[in-house]
Design a protein around this motif. Structure first.
Motif, PDB file in Angstrom:
ATOM      1  N   LYS A 122     -40.186  12.493  -2.012  1.00 49.57           N
ATOM      2  CA  LYS A 122     -38.570  12.474  -2.151  1.00 49.57           C
ATOM      3  C   LYS A 122     -38.258  13.770  -3.241  1.00 49.57           C
ATOM      4  CE  LYS A 122     -37.790   7.656  -1.441  1.00 49.57           C
ATOM      5  NZ  LYS A 122     -37.483   6.289  -1.965  1.00 49.57           N
ATOM      6  N   PRO A 123     -37.179  14.219  -2.783  1.00 53.62           N
ATOM      7  CA  PRO A 123     -36.923  15.369  -3.594  1.00 53.62           C
ATOM      8  C   PRO A 123     -36.615  14.736  -4.913  1.00 53.62           C
ATOM      9  CG  PRO A 123     -35.125  14.919  -1.943  1.00 53.62           C
ATOM     10  CD  PRO A 123     -36.142  14.226  -1.709  1.00 53.62           C
ATOM     11  N   LYS A 124     -36.629  15.557  -6.010  1.00 60.30           N
ATOM     12  CA  LYS A 124     -36.364  14.801  -7.433  1.00 60.30           C
ATOM     13  C   LYS A 124     -34.826  15.009  -7.462  1.00 60.30           C
ATOM     14  CE  LYS A 124     -40.559  16.671  -9.406  1.00 60.30           C
ATOM     15  NZ  LYS A 124     -41.375  17.498 -10.554  1.00 60.30           N
ATOM     16  N   CYS A 125     -34.412  13.971  -7.992  1.00 60.01           N
ATOM     17  CA  CYS A 125     -32.908  13.943  -8.461  1.00 60.01           C
ATOM     18  C   CYS A 125     -32.676  14.874  -9.755  1.00 60.01           C
ATOM     19  CB  CYS A 125     -32.622  12.408  -8.992  1.00 60.01           C
ATOM     20  SG  CYS A 125     -31.070  12.370  -9.463  1.00 60.01           S
ATOM     21  N   ARG A 126     -31.775  15.906  -9.467  1.00 63.87           N
ATOM     22  CA  ARG A 126     -31.599  16.703 -10.562  1.00 63.87           C
ATOM     23  C   ARG A 126     -30.186  16.378 -11.117  1.00 63.87           C
ATOM     24  NH1 ARG A 126     -34.663  21.227  -9.372  1.00 63.87           N
ATOM     25  NH2 ARG A 126     -35.732  21.157  -7.960  1.00 63.87           N
ATOM     26  N   LEU A 127     -29.554  14.974 -10.828  1.00 63.59           N
ATOM     27  CA  LEU A 127     -28.527  14.536 -11.734  1.00 63.59           C
ATOM     28  C   LEU A 127     -28.958  14.155 -13.033  1.00 63.59           C
ATOM     29  CD1 LEU A 127     -26.351  12.702  -8.688  1.00 63.59           C
ATOM     30  CD2 LEU A 127     -26.101  14.972  -9.588  1.00 63.59           C
ATOM     31  N   LYS A 128     -28.192  14.303 -13.878  1.00 61.81           N
ATOM     32  CA  LYS A 128     -28.402  13.884 -15.311  1.00 61.81           C
ATOM     33  C   LYS A 128     -26.955  13.234 -16.078  1.00 61.81           C
ATOM     34  CE  LYS A 128     -28.113  18.316 -17.772  1.00 61.81           C
ATOM     35  NZ  LYS A 128     -28.767  19.041 -18.573  1.00 61.81           N
ATOM     36  N   ASP A 129     -27.200  12.510 -16.797  1.00 60.06           N
ATOM     37  CA  ASP A 129     -26.086  11.830 -17.577  1.00 60.06           C
ATOM     38  C   ASP A 129     -25.304  13.060 -18.171  1.00 60.06           C
ATOM     39  OD1 ASP A 129     -26.767   9.324 -16.418  1.00 60.06           O
ATOM     40  OD2 ASP A 129     -27.717   8.850 -18.235  1.00 60.06           O
ATOM     41  N   GLU A 130     -24.167  12.871 -17.981  1.00 64.84           N
ATOM     42  CA  GLU A 130     -23.195  14.004 -18.514  1.00 64.84           C
ATOM     43  C   GLU A 130     -21.964  13.286 -19.216  1.00 64.84           C
ATOM     44  OE1 GLU A 130     -23.651  17.123 -19.181  1.00 64.84           O
ATOM     45  OE2 GLU A 130     -25.307  17.650 -17.882  1.00 64.84           O
ATOM     46  N   CYS A 131     -21.463  13.666 -20.169  1.00 65.22           N
ATOM     47  CA  CYS A 131     -20.110  12.977 -20.909  1.00 65.22           C
ATOM     48  C   CYS A 131     -19.250  14.231 -20.763  1.00 65.22           C
ATOM     49  CB  CYS A 131     -20.325  12.624 -22.193  1.00 65.22           C
ATOM     50  SG  CYS A 131     -19.089  12.037 -23.052  1.00 65.22           S
ATOM     51  N   ILE A 132     -17.986  13.756 -20.302  1.00 70.90           N
ATOM     52  CA  ILE A 132     -16.869  14.809 -20.033  1.00 70.90           C
ATOM     53  C   ILE A 132     -15.667  14.227 -20.389  1.00 70.90           C
ATOM     54  CG2 ILE A 132     -18.140  16.137 -18.088  1.00 70.90           C
ATOM     55  CD1 ILE A 132     -16.146  14.103 -16.192  1.00 70.90           C
ATOM     56  N   ARG A 133     -14.837  15.153 -20.804  1.00 70.14           N
ATOM     57  CA  ARG A 133     -13.582  14.825 -21.486  1.00 70.14           C
ATOM     58  C   ARG A 133     -12.338  15.326 -20.423  1.00 70.14           C
ATOM     59  NH1 ARG A 133     -11.127  17.558 -26.856  1.00 70.14           N
ATOM     60  NH2 ARG A 133     -10.862  19.084 -25.376  1.00 70.14           N
ATOM     61  N   VAL A 134     -11.700  14.111 -19.804  1.00 66.42           N
ATOM     62  CA  VAL A 134     -10.849  14.252 -18.875  1.00 66.42           C
ATOM     63  C   VAL A 134      -9.539  13.424 -18.850  1.00 66.42           C
ATOM     64  CG1 VAL A 134     -12.527  14.996 -17.085  1.00 66.42           C
ATOM     65  CG2 VAL A 134     -11.841  12.556 -17.324  1.00 66.42           C
ATOM     66  N   PRO A 135      -8.179  14.054 -18.338  1.00 61.66           N
ATOM     67  CA  PRO A 135      -7.213  13.222 -18.449  1.00 61.66           C
ATOM     68  C   PRO A 135      -7.343  11.975 -17.168  1.00 61.66           C
ATOM     69  CG  PRO A 135      -6.650  15.295 -18.231  1.00 61.66           C
ATOM     70  CD  PRO A 135      -8.128  15.292 -18.112  1.00 61.66           C
ATOM     71  N   LYS A 136      -7.413  10.848 -17.812  1.00 62.04           N
ATOM     72  CA  LYS A 136      -7.689   9.554 -16.746  1.00 62.04           C
ATOM     73  C   LYS A 136      -6.130   9.120 -16.515  1.00 62.04           C
ATOM     74  CE  LYS A 136      -8.726   4.791 -16.693  1.00 62.04           C
ATOM     75  NZ  LYS A 136      -8.998   4.692 -15.369  1.00 62.04           N
ATOM     76  N   VAL A 137      -5.984   8.906 -15.092  1.00 55.46           N
ATOM     77  CA  VAL A 137      -4.781   8.481 -14.735  1.00 55.46           C
ATOM     78  C   VAL A 137      -4.697   6.951 -14.749  1.00 55.46           C
ATOM     79  CG1 VAL A 137      -3.168   8.360 -12.616  1.00 55.46           C
ATOM     80  CG2 VAL A 137      -4.417  10.433 -13.086  1.00 55.46           C
ATOM     81  N   TYR A 138      -4.014   6.299 -15.399  1.00 58.26           N
ATOM     82  CA  TYR A 138      -3.673   4.867 -15.651  1.00 58.26           C
ATOM     83  C   TYR A 138      -2.926   4.322 -14.636  1.00 58.26           C
ATOM     84  CZ  TYR A 138      -6.367   4.524 -20.044  1.00 58.26           C
ATOM     85  OH  TYR A 138      -7.203   4.728 -20.896  1.00 58.26           O
ATOM     86  N   ASP A 139      -1.820   4.901 -14.319  1.00 56.09           N
ATOM     87  CA  ASP A 139      -1.149   4.660 -12.902  1.00 56.09           C
ATOM     88  C   ASP A 139      -0.073   6.026 -12.410  1.00 56.09           C
ATOM     89  OD1 ASP A 139       0.553   3.159 -11.342  1.00 56.09           O
ATOM     90  OD2 ASP A 139       1.821   1.903 -12.760  1.00 56.09           O
ATOM     91  N   TRP A 140      -0.025   5.706 -11.112  1.00 55.93           N
ATOM     92  CA  TRP A 140       0.709   6.960 -10.473  1.00 55.93           C
ATOM     93  C   TRP A 140       1.679   6.432  -9.454  1.00 55.93           C
ATOM     94  CZ3 TRP A 140      -2.268  10.618  -6.646  1.00 55.93           C
ATOM     95  CH2 TRP A 140      -1.685  11.886  -6.285  1.00 55.93           C
ATOM     96  N   VAL A 141       2.976   6.662  -9.719  1.00 50.16           N
ATOM     97  CA  VAL A 141       4.111   6.162  -8.687  1.00 50.16           C
ATOM     98  C   VAL A 141       4.889   7.501  -8.162  1.00 50.16           C
ATOM     99  CG1 VAL A 141       5.906   4.689  -8.571  1.00 50.16           C
ATOM    100  CG2 VAL A 141       3.974   3.948 -10.046  1.00 50.16           C
ATOM    101  N   THR A 142       4.997   7.172  -6.907  1.00 47.16           N
ATOM    102  CA  THR A 142       6.161   8.151  -6.430  1.00 47.16           C
ATOM    103  C   THR A 142       7.438   7.474  -5.674  1.00 47.16           C
ATOM    104  OG1 THR A 142       4.710   8.036  -4.167  1.00 47.16           O
ATOM    105  CG2 THR A 142       4.379   9.896  -5.611  1.00 47.16           C
TER     106      THR A 142
END
Length: 378
Positions: free
Chosen positions: A8-28
């Motif tokens: 199997k190919p080796k998993c090249r994903l690793k744990d990363e911590c990112i800072r992002v604006p999280k959407v708590y609610d979205w209304v149109t």
């Protein structure tokens, strides 16, 4: 042949911590509001002048709304905050916690009011499209939104589209041109609640929801107060209606309170229920030694029902009344007091000049020595 192992190919994903604006609610949502615009007198004159010209008829009413920026990029901070020279949206007042119903289940949310404002221009143009008149106005609408809006998050609002239509006829064939134009203006709203967080995520595209939380208003089932007047004091006021009357014929000597020296005689028939049929005749007989004839007769022409007052005092039944009448040929006002007591009746009469208000004759308190007066207080 030897077999080969397929690794199997080796998993090249690793744990990363990112800072992002999280959407708590979205209304149109789409918010509509009506507005009525009035043309000035000068503008109406220009319009009527254009209508009078066959080469310029018919006239058309055209509405122009501000052009909104494209939906993307989302990162345009000016767009996200809803700031624009011709339109904007913003939260008005503080949020409040409420209960609501969503998909048949009770939810807890925060209720906010959002104000939408835009500059809208109305043009009246002729057949060739040339401007005849122009009106520019601010149009505003306020709409409640129930959101997931916890403490620590920020509300972002933007207007994605503004449209308007004339509710009256847009083509005017002939006059007179209406002085008012009615519009319906629509705001397409994009409301988002965000907070900056640190995440490790797997994601897919998301969609907004409608403004569909039915807020439970705790005051909705609270009935309006019934009108209750202050409790009356029935045993004090208003007094129950009583029919009062006075009848009789009596006479006596005027007292020392009067500047006259003679006898006064009255004949009365007073009924509070029928003042028009009541009557009063008064005769004065002068007994002075100055040989001047001061005798006169007074007759009442009209009794004032509102002036009738009755009460009991010191063993007497008392009736007071006033009105107008004539003494010989002169019209005067009068005030009459009658008192019935055990074996001793009394009366007094004042005649008053209607213009000056001065008393022209007064008997003083006459003690009856002939006849009697009967007073019924009801």
């Amino acid at each position: 042949m030897g077999s080969k192992l397929i690794s199997k190919p080796k998993c090249r994903l690793k744990d990363e911590c990112i800072r992002v604006p999280k959407v708590y609610d979205w209304v149109t949502d789409k918010i509509g509001t009506k507005v009525k615009l009035q043309f000035s007198k000068a503008q109406l004159e220009d319009i009527e002048c254009a209508l009078a010209d066959p080469c310029r008829r018919p006239l058309r009413v055209v509405v122009k709304t501000p052009k909104t920026p494209p939906l993307f990029p989302l990162g345009d901070s000016e767009v996200k905050k809803g700031q624009h020279k011709d339109f904007f949206c913003e939260q008005v007042g503080e949020k409040q916690s409420v209960e609501g119903i969503l998909c048949g289940k009770k939810v807890y949310a925060q209720l906010v009011n959002i104000l939408f404002t835009a500059n809208v221009t109305v043009y009246v143009v002729d057949r060739a499209g040339e401007e005849v008149a122009k009106l520019k106005t601010d149009v505003s609408a306020i709409e409640p939104f129930a959101l997931c809006y916890p403490d620590g998050t920020d509300l972002l609002c933007r207007v994605t589209k503004i449209s308007a239509r004339v509710l009256d006829n847009t083509v005017i064939l002939n006059g007179p041109f209406p002085s008012f134009i009615k519009l319906k203006v629509y705001f397409c709203a994009d409301v988002q609640v965000e907070a900056e967080v640190k995440l490790s995520v797997q994601a897919k595209f998301c969609k907004s929801r409608g403004n569909d939380i039915q807020v439970i208003d705790p005051d909705w089932n609270d009935p309006c107060p019934e009108i209750e007047f202050p409790k009356e004091c029935d045993n004090i006021f208003p007094r129950k209606h009583h029919s009062v009357s006075a009848n009789g014929a009596s006479s006596g000597h005027v007292t020392d309170e009067s500047e006259y020296d003679g006898r006064a005689a009255i004949k009365v028939a007073i009924d509070s229920d029928d003042p028009d049929e009541s009557n009063l005749t008064f005769k004065y007989k002068d007994l002075g030694d100055d040989k001047r004839d001061r005798d006169f007769t007074f007759e009442a022409d009209q009794f004032d029902p509102s002036s009738i007052d009755t009460f009991e005092k010191n063993g007497y039944s008392i009736l007071k009344v006033s009105g107008v009448g004539h003494a010989d040929d002169k019209e005067v006002g009068f005030e009459l007091d009658l008192a019935e007591g055990d074996g001793q009746d009394r009366f007094s009469l004042k005649l008053i000049n209607k213009k000056s208000g001065k008393v022209t004759f007064a008997t003083g308190l006459v003690e009856v020595d002939e006849g009697n007066i009967k007073i019924d207080l009801g």
